[in-house]
Structures are given as structure tokens and as C-alpha cells.
Scaffold this motif. Structure first.
Motif, PDB file in Angstrom:
ATOM      1  N   GLN A  90      13.046  29.687  41.990  1.00 34.81           N
ATOM      2  CA  GLN A  90      12.742  30.458  41.428  1.00 34.81           C
ATOM      3  C   GLN A  90      11.518  30.815  40.983  1.00 34.81           C
ATOM      4  O   GLN A  90      11.050  31.844  40.868  1.00 34.81           O
ATOM      5  N   ALA A  99      16.619  24.048  41.998  1.00 36.54           N
ATOM      6  CA  ALA A  99      16.796  25.407  41.654  1.00 36.54           C
ATOM      7  C   ALA A  99      15.721  26.044  40.843  1.00 36.54           C
ATOM      8  O   ALA A  99      15.516  27.273  40.939  1.00 36.54           O
ATOM      9  N   VAL A 100      15.114  25.142  39.880  1.00 39.22           N
ATOM     10  CA  VAL A 100      13.801  25.794  39.235  1.00 39.22           C
ATOM     11  C   VAL A 100      12.509  26.090  39.968  1.00 39.22           C
ATOM     12  O   VAL A 100      12.045  27.027  39.980  1.00 39.22           O
ATOM     13  N   VAL A 147      11.311  29.318  32.657  1.00 39.05           N
ATOM     14  CA  VAL A 147      12.570  29.355  33.038  1.00 39.05           C
ATOM     15  C   VAL A 147      13.412  29.019  32.088  1.00 39.05           C
ATOM     16  O   VAL A 147      13.134  27.645  31.485  1.00 39.05           O
ATOM     17  N   ALA A 148      14.624  29.531  31.426  1.00 41.85           N
ATOM     18  CA  ALA A 148      15.284  29.026  30.213  1.00 41.85           C
ATOM     19  C   ALA A 148      15.844  27.295  30.441  1.00 41.85           C
ATOM     20  O   ALA A 148      15.357  26.811  29.529  1.00 41.85           O
ATOM     21  N   HIS A 149      16.520  27.395  31.348  1.00 44.26           N
ATOM     22  CA  HIS A 149      17.029  26.086  31.642  1.00 44.26           C
ATOM     23  C   HIS A 149      16.806  25.653  33.131  1.00 44.26           C
ATOM     24  O   HIS A 149      16.854  26.478  33.978  1.00 44.26           O
ATOM     25  N   GLY A 150      17.475  24.578  33.669  1.00 46.46           N
ATOM     26  CA  GLY A 150      17.612  24.180  35.199  1.00 46.46           C
ATOM     27  C   GLY A 150      16.844  22.854  35.321  1.00 46.46           C
ATOM     28  O   GLY A 150      16.967  22.008  36.311  1.00 46.46           O
ATOM     29  N   GLY A 151      16.092  22.173  34.185  1.00 44.11           N
ATOM     30  CA  GLY A 151      15.894  20.885  34.363  1.00 44.11           C
ATOM     31  C   GLY A 151      14.622  20.750  35.346  1.00 44.11           C
ATOM     32  O   GLY A 151      13.836  21.500  35.578  1.00 44.11           O
ATOM     33  N   HIS A 152      14.434  19.491  35.913  1.00 50.64           N
ATOM     34  CA  HIS A 152      13.474  19.022  36.791  1.00 50.64           C
ATOM     35  C   HIS A 152      14.000  19.200  38.194  1.00 50.64           C
ATOM     36  O   HIS A 152      14.082  17.838  38.858  1.00 50.64           O
ATOM     37  N   SER A 153      14.447  20.356  38.631  1.00 50.99           N
ATOM     38  CA  SER A 153      15.160  20.474  40.073  1.00 50.99           C
ATOM     39  C   SER A 153      15.010  21.312  41.061  1.00 50.99           C
ATOM     40  O   SER A 153      14.022  22.521  40.405  1.00 50.99           O
ATOM     41  N   ALA A 198      22.162  23.202  34.441  1.00 50.25           N
ATOM     42  CA  ALA A 198      21.100  22.811  35.489  1.00 50.25           C
ATOM     43  C   ALA A 198      21.688  22.103  36.744  1.00 50.25           C
ATOM     44  O   ALA A 198      21.281  22.267  37.646  1.00 50.25           O
ATOM     45  N   ASP A 256      21.814  26.695  37.808  1.00 49.35           N
ATOM     46  CA  ASP A 256      21.771  27.848  36.880  1.00 49.35           C
ATOM     47  C   ASP A 256      20.611  27.804  35.988  1.00 49.35           C
ATOM     48  O   ASP A 256      20.492  26.647  35.060  1.00 49.35           O
ATOM     49  N   THR A 257      19.620  28.718  36.292  1.00 48.03           N
ATOM     50  CA  THR A 257      18.261  28.768  35.389  1.00 48.03           C
ATOM     51  C   THR A 257      18.427  29.600  34.095  1.00 48.03           C
ATOM     52  O   THR A 257      17.423  29.438  33.334  1.00 48.03           O
ATOM     53  N   SER A 265      14.542  33.916  25.302  1.00 45.68           N
ATOM     54  CA  SER A 265      15.519  34.230  26.739  1.00 45.68           C
ATOM     55  C   SER A 265      16.547  34.548  26.211  1.00 45.68           C
ATOM     56  O   SER A 265      17.044  34.757  25.045  1.00 45.68           O
ATOM     57  N   THR A 306      14.037  36.768  37.586  1.00 48.96           N
ATOM     58  CA  THR A 306      12.753  37.183  38.036  1.00 48.96           C
ATOM     59  C   THR A 306      12.793  38.590  38.124  1.00 48.96           C
ATOM     60  O   THR A 306      13.781  39.296  38.619  1.00 48.96           O
ATOM     61  N   THR A 332      17.642  32.544  34.106  1.00 43.87           N
ATOM     62  CA  THR A 332      16.528  33.308  33.821  1.00 43.87           C
ATOM     63  C   THR A 332      16.310  34.441  34.989  1.00 43.87           C
ATOM     64  O   THR A 332      16.864  33.753  36.048  1.00 43.87           O
ATOM     65  N   GLN A 381      15.695  13.187  32.915  1.00 44.96           N
ATOM     66  CA  GLN A 381      16.013  14.487  32.539  1.00 44.96           C
ATOM     67  C   GLN A 381      15.935  15.463  33.879  1.00 44.96           C
ATOM     68  O   GLN A 381      15.530  16.457  33.645  1.00 44.96           O
ATOM     69  N   PHE A 382      16.320  14.833  34.984  1.00 36.99           N
ATOM     70  CA  PHE A 382      16.350  15.873  36.062  1.00 36.99           C
ATOM     71  C   PHE A 382      17.468  17.104  35.758  1.00 36.99           C
ATOM     72  O   PHE A 382      17.013  18.183  36.138  1.00 36.99           O
ATOM     73  N   TYR A 383      18.681  16.641  35.485  1.00 37.73           N
ATOM     74  CA  TYR A 383      19.736  17.902  35.023  1.00 37.73           C
ATOM     75  C   TYR A 383      20.070  17.617  33.519  1.00 37.73           C
ATOM     76  O   TYR A 383      20.905  16.819  33.378  1.00 37.73           O
ATOM     77  N   PRO A 384      19.085  18.371  32.777  1.00 42.11           N
ATOM     78  CA  PRO A 384      19.516  17.945  31.321  1.00 42.11           C
ATOM     79  C   PRO A 384      20.874  18.764  30.761  1.00 42.11           C
ATOM     80  O   PRO A 384      21.312  18.307  29.605  1.00 42.11           O
ATOM     81  N   TRP A 427       7.360  26.201  33.892  1.00 41.04           N
ATOM     82  CA  TRP A 427       8.218  24.995  33.591  1.00 41.04           C
ATOM     83  C   TRP A 427       9.646  25.658  33.105  1.00 41.04           C
ATOM     84  O   TRP A 427       9.768  26.925  32.885  1.00 41.04           O
ATOM     85  N   ASP A 462      14.083  23.451  29.444  1.00 42.24           N
ATOM     86  CA  ASP A 462      14.843  22.017  29.127  1.00 42.24           C
ATOM     87  C   ASP A 462      14.382  20.767  29.910  1.00 42.24           C
ATOM     88  O   ASP A 462      14.910  19.819  29.637  1.00 42.24           O
ATOM     89  N   LEU A 497      18.125  13.867  48.580  1.00 37.03           N
ATOM     90  CA  LEU A 497      17.427  14.584  47.449  1.00 37.03           C
ATOM     91  C   LEU A 497      15.981  14.870  47.482  1.00 37.03           C
ATOM     92  O   LEU A 497      15.351  15.940  47.228  1.00 37.03           O
ATOM     93  N   LYS A 525      12.005  18.467  29.511  1.00 36.75           N
ATOM     94  CA  LYS A 525      11.360  18.131  28.055  1.00 36.75           C
ATOM     95  C   LYS A 525       9.803  17.734  28.318  1.00 36.75           C
ATOM     96  O   LYS A 525       8.796  18.122  27.847  1.00 36.75           O
TER      97      LYS A 525
END
Lengths: 320, 232
Positions: free
Chosen positions: A302, A298-299, A290-296, B69, B73-74, B232, B78, B76, B62-65, A261, A264, A51, A266
Motif C-alpha cells: 500500500q 500488505a502494508v 496506514v491504520a493497521h497491517g502490522g509489519h507485513s 493484519a 487489511d490495512t 483514521s 490511498t 486505509t 508483531q508481524f501481524y498484530p 508506518w 499497529d 515469506l 509498535k
């Protein structure tokens, strides 16, 4: 391959434990249990390493294009006389670099912690994104540097000069630019230099642009923080190596900031909002959420194309 | 049940304890199937321990809250903007034109601005160009209109009645009439009016007397994400 081996080890040690239990004494049973636990720990460690790319098995950048006229991703070794650090770096040269004599703008792209620049190259597919944005005309041809920000994989520098530790800031702001100017056709002027990064690298990008506004014109933060979250050794994590503190207490420089950021995420969201609230003229601020996706990843995947587009529009163009 | 919630952690922790107890119970039993039940039991307990530890770490970091996530899936999109053509784009016949925008009289200039276009302006219809805004000397004939390759150059001749506040509408009018960037304008002029114009613009929109080489590139519309505060 490593994943398969570690999973096989977990299965093998579990089998040994199950079959050997009745045939061994207490001390041997204990050894079987410990071996079994170690195999699980090893399997988890391999997955965590996958990872984070903290200890990559392959450190050479594999160029993703076979096009002889396309972009290139080079692997170089930067010996830093100012910092005393010698570290590998990956260098993206756009397709346009192959011909002509133009000098190109430069972006330093910094990685998170734990991790290495290989996350940019593999998980974030940066070469493909850069090629696409440049081909689409949304980004000018740009040389992008992917330096390491730490000489020890498990030592978090946050791109600072640690007291009694590595001088990462000097490496990134003196040695890396000097290397790039000496080896590549890049523009030397401040207007053509920018920074970006994800996670800890995003903190680095904002902190370095605020600390060195005469060297960098703009920075883009992908899920960054307002504070380094480490002890620099001189207390500067609370003052001059703290972006929030700098924006609040020091005159703000004329630089461009792009803060992105996930809603979600936080800590990063709270810190980025705090930084955005502190920014005022002459800082030019752009935010992206971006709406969600955490600290990853994928974010960051994007965010990277919009961030590179924005950076290019805020840096000087290639110069013929 | 949320990915970072305590209930899920308690559930997996309970499952781990239950699995551990079950393995302890079946360990001396099982007959001919004993090797298989033991191996399966050990693997299940190990997997549950790792899962519980992973959930605890993920809750802390909180990597994947969320489940979304975790799936990458974000939520959002672009946005790929399209560069809008300028109102004058279909009327431009040469690289130099006299610009008479709406509201010109309010600027109280000595004469209408002169606009000089880069040579490839018409060949690149999807591209916005950087801007050089040149203030000619007040009152007099002023310097001849400038031309900066790769930039749209606007030369204006202010009078004593021209104010920075009145000129603040110029960037919007120019963006309406031609394809130009909204950031990194180079404002050229020694008069206090030029400096006041720059000060009156948003941060980063204009710079006073920067080298022409520092102008940003001509680009197509960028990819964008929603800014902060956008629902959003």
C-alpha cells in the motif's frame, strides 16, 4: 512444489511413526520421532523462506511484461572494487529508457532482513507499481536499482560497514552507484539520486541519506527503525549509524524524508514518530500512516506507490 | 480474542497439551483404526505445536498484530488527488503574461511580476510544473524576464520596500493562479532578499540558485496516504 514436498514428507514421517511404532525397538522409535520432527521443522523453514525470500529458488528476475516497448527488469552482477563485494542486483529500466538519449534519475530500493531484493519483485510487485505510476504521470521515468545488502543471507548488515565483516555501506553507496553510472544512462548528480526500503531496508535508506547527503537528495522509509538493532562492531549503532542519534546530535542535512508506518506496528511506529519529532529544517519531512497491517507485505504494497510518487517529486527530472 | 494476546497462546498451548495427552491415550488403542488415529493424532499435535510457536513468535515480533493484519487489511485508502486547475488557466493566451495576483500591492514591487510558461503548459492540464523564481535587480530596469523550459518562471522586480515576509504569500498565490509544484522551487538572485525568501519558506520548498537541471519533474497529482496525526 517445495511446499508440497515438505508437506508430503510430514505426512510420510507421521505415517511411518504410527505404523512402525509397534514393529521397532526403542532406538528405532527415537529415530522415527526425530525424523518426524525434522520434517515439521523443514516444512516450517520452507514457509518462512517463502515469506522472506531469504533463499530464493529462482534468482533470475522474471520480467512481468512481454511488451517489447515496455519496462525491463534486468539481473546483473555488481563487482565492487571499493567494498570487495560481488553481489547480484536487479535493475528496473522504464519503458522510456528504450528510446532517446535521456539520462534518468535513480532510486536505490533496499530489502529487509532476512530477505533479498526478490521480495520487491515478487511480493511487492514493484515493476507493476512503477509502470503504473509512470504511465499515470505521477512519477517520472526512473531507473530503480535493487541491490543485495548482505553477502550472507543470515548476516544482518543493516547496510553498514561491519567491523571485521562485509562493507555493505561502501557497496551500496560507492560500488552500486559507480556500476549504474558506468552501465546505464543515469544522471550522476546528487539531485537525481534517492533511496527507499522496507523494514531493515527502510532503516538503511534513512541512515544512508543522513550519512551521505552529498550523494542522495531524498529517502522514503516503509516501516523503518531509528536504530540498526545489530552490533556494528565499533559501537556506531549507538551514534553515527543510529538515525535517531544523528538527527538529535548532528547538523541535519538538506534532504527530503518520507516516513511511513502502520499504526499497529509498535516498534516501527514508535521509531518513526521519534525520527519525525527530531526532524527540523533543513530536513523536509513527509509522514504517511496506514491504520493497521502490522509489519507485513500488505502494508508495504500500500505504501510503495505513494512513496515512489513522493520520491520522484523530490528528485531531479530525466535530462534530455 | 486478539491474535497477539496471551489468551490465544494459552489456548493453543493447552490444546497442544491436550492433544498430546489424547494421542498418548489412543496410541495403544484403536483396534483396526489404530493406524489412522495415530497418524491423525501425530499430525494434529504437530500442527498445534507449529501454531503455538508461530503465535509466540508473532507476539514477540508483531508481524501481524491483528486478525485484520493477517488478512492483509490495512484499513486505509490511498488517495488519488486531482490536480486543481489554476485560476488563470482559462485566460492564458500566450506563454508570457503579466501577473497581477490578489495582494500584489503588499509586495511593493517595482512592477507586476512577469510569468513565463513552459511551451506545453496548456497541453498538459493535469500536470503541475516546477517553478523558477527570478529576482531582478532592485530599483533599475532589471534583467529581461527569464524563460526556463519545463518550468513556470516568475520574474519579480523588488524595491527597497520589498520584504521576504511580504513575499511569503507569493507561493500560495501562484499555486492558486497556476498549476505549480509546492516543493523544489529554484530561487535565482544575488540579493539578500532572495536568500531571505528561501529561508522563510518551509524546508524543501525552495532552493537558492540551484542548477535548473535539478528542478523536479512536471507531474500529475501523486497518490497519498494520511499523514501522521490524521484520524483514521
Amino acid at each position: 512444489m517445495t511446499t508440497a514436498l515438505t508437506l508430503a514428507a510430514v505426512l510420510a514421517t507421521a505415517t511411518l511413526l504410527a505404523l512402525g511404532w509397534n514393529r521397532t525397538r526403542a532406538i528405532s522409535r527415537s529415530a522415527l520421532v526425530v525424523t518426524s520432527l525434522l520434517s515439521v521443522v523443514a516444512a516450517v523453514a520452507v514457509q518462512v523462506n517463502r515469506l522472506t525470500e531469504a533463499y530464493p529458488t529462482e534468482t533470475q528476475a522474471a520480467s512481468t511484461t512481454s511488451d517489447p516497448d515496455g519496462s525491463r527488469m534486468l539481473t546483473v552482477m555488481v563487482t565492487g572494487p571499493a567494498s570487495g563485494l560481488t553481489l547480484p542486483m536487479y535493475v528496473y529500466l522504464p519503458a522510456a529508457y528504450r528510446s532517446g538519449s535521456a539520462r534518468f534519475p535513480v532510486i536505490e530500493a533496499l530489502h529487509g532482513y532476512p530477505g533479498t531484493p526478490l521480495t520487491w519483485l515478487r511480493k511487492l510487485n514493484v515493476q507493476s507499481y512503477l509502470d503504473h505510476e509512470i504511465t499515470a504521470g505521477r512519477m517520472a521515468p526512473t531507473v530503480v536499482l535493487f541491490p543485495y545488502q548482505t553477502p550472507e543471507r543470515l548476516l544482518d548488515t543493516e547496510c553498514t560497514n561491519l567491523r571485521a565483516g562485509p562493507r555493505a555501506e561502501t557497496f551500496l553507496t560507492v560500488d552500486v552507484p559507480a556500476f549504474a553510472r558506468a552501465h546505464y544512462r543515469v544522471r550522476p548528480d546528487r539531485a537525481a539520486w534517492g533511496l527507499t526500503g522496507y523494514s531493515a531496508g527502510a532503516f538503511c535508506a534513512i541512515n544512508l541519506v543522513l550519512r551521505h547527503p552529498r550523494q542522495y537528495a531524498a529517502a522514503a522509509s516503509l516501516s523503518g527503525y531509528a536504530e540498526p538493532g545489530i552490533d556494528v562492531g565499533d559501537g556506531s549503532q549507538n551514534t553515527t549509524n543510529n538515525s535517531g542519534w544523528r538527527l538529535r546530535h548532528l547538523p541535519q542535512p538538506a534532504v527530503g524524508l518520507w516516513l511511513g508506518w502502520a499504526g499497529d506496528d509498535k516498534q516501527s511506529a514508535a521509531d518513526s514518530r521519534r525520527l519525525a519529532a527530531e526532524c527540523h529544517r533543513p530536513v523536509s519531512l513527509t509522514t504517511a500512516v496506514v491504520a493497521h497491517g502490522g509489519h507485513s507485505s500488505a502494508v508495504w504494497r500500500q505504501m510503495e506507490a505513494p512513496a515512489f510518487d513522493w520520491l520522484s517529486a523530490h528528485l531531479a527530472r530525466p535530462l534530455s | 480474542m486478539t491474535l497477539t494476546g496471551v489468551p490465544l497462546i494459552l489456548l493453543t498451548a493447552s490444546a497442544t497439551a491436550a492433544a498430546g495427552a489424547a494421542v498418548g491415550w489412543v496410541w495403544p488403542r484403536g483396534g483396526r483404526l489404530q493406524p489412522f488415529t495415530r497418524v491423525a493424532g501425530v499430525l494434529v499435535v504437530e500442527a498445534l505445536v507449529v501454531l503455538t510457536a508461530g503465535l509466540v513468535v508473532n507476539r514477540h515480533e508483531q508481524f501481524y498484530p491483528s486478525w485484520q493484519a493477517l488478512q492483509g487489511d490495512t484499513g486505509t485508502a490511498t488517495v488519488a488527488d486531482r490536480r486543481h486547475a489554476g485560476l488563470l488557466d482559462d485566460r492564458v493566451r500566450s506563454d508570457r503574461l503579466t501577473w497581477r495576483p490578489q495582494g500584489l500591492a503588499a509586495w511593493r514591487l517595482a512592477r507586476p511580476p512577469t510569468v513565463t510558461l513552459p511551451p506545453d503548459y496548456r497541453e498538459r492540464p493535469g500536470v503541475a510544473f516546477p517553478v523558477v523564481l527570478a529576482f531582478a535587480g532592485p530599483g533599475g530596469p532589471g534583467a529581461p524576464p527569464r524563460r526556463t523550459p519545463e518550468a513556470v518562471t516568475v520574474t519579480i522586480a523588488p524595491t527597497a520596500g520589498t520584504t521576504a515576509a511580504a513575499l511569503s504569500s507569493l507561493p500560495d498565490r501562484l499555486s492558486h493562479d497556476l498549476r505549480v509544484t509546492t516543493a523544489g522551487w529554484d530561487v535565482v538572485g544575488r540579493q539578500p532578499l532572495a536568500a531571505a525568501f528561501v529561508t522563510g519558506q518551509p524546508a524543501g520548498a525552495a532552493v537558492l540558485d540551484q542548477p535548473v537541471t535539478a528542478l523536479p519533474p512536471a507531474l500529475t497529482a501523486p497518490l497519498r496516504l494520511p499523514p501522521a496525526g490524521t484520524p483514521s
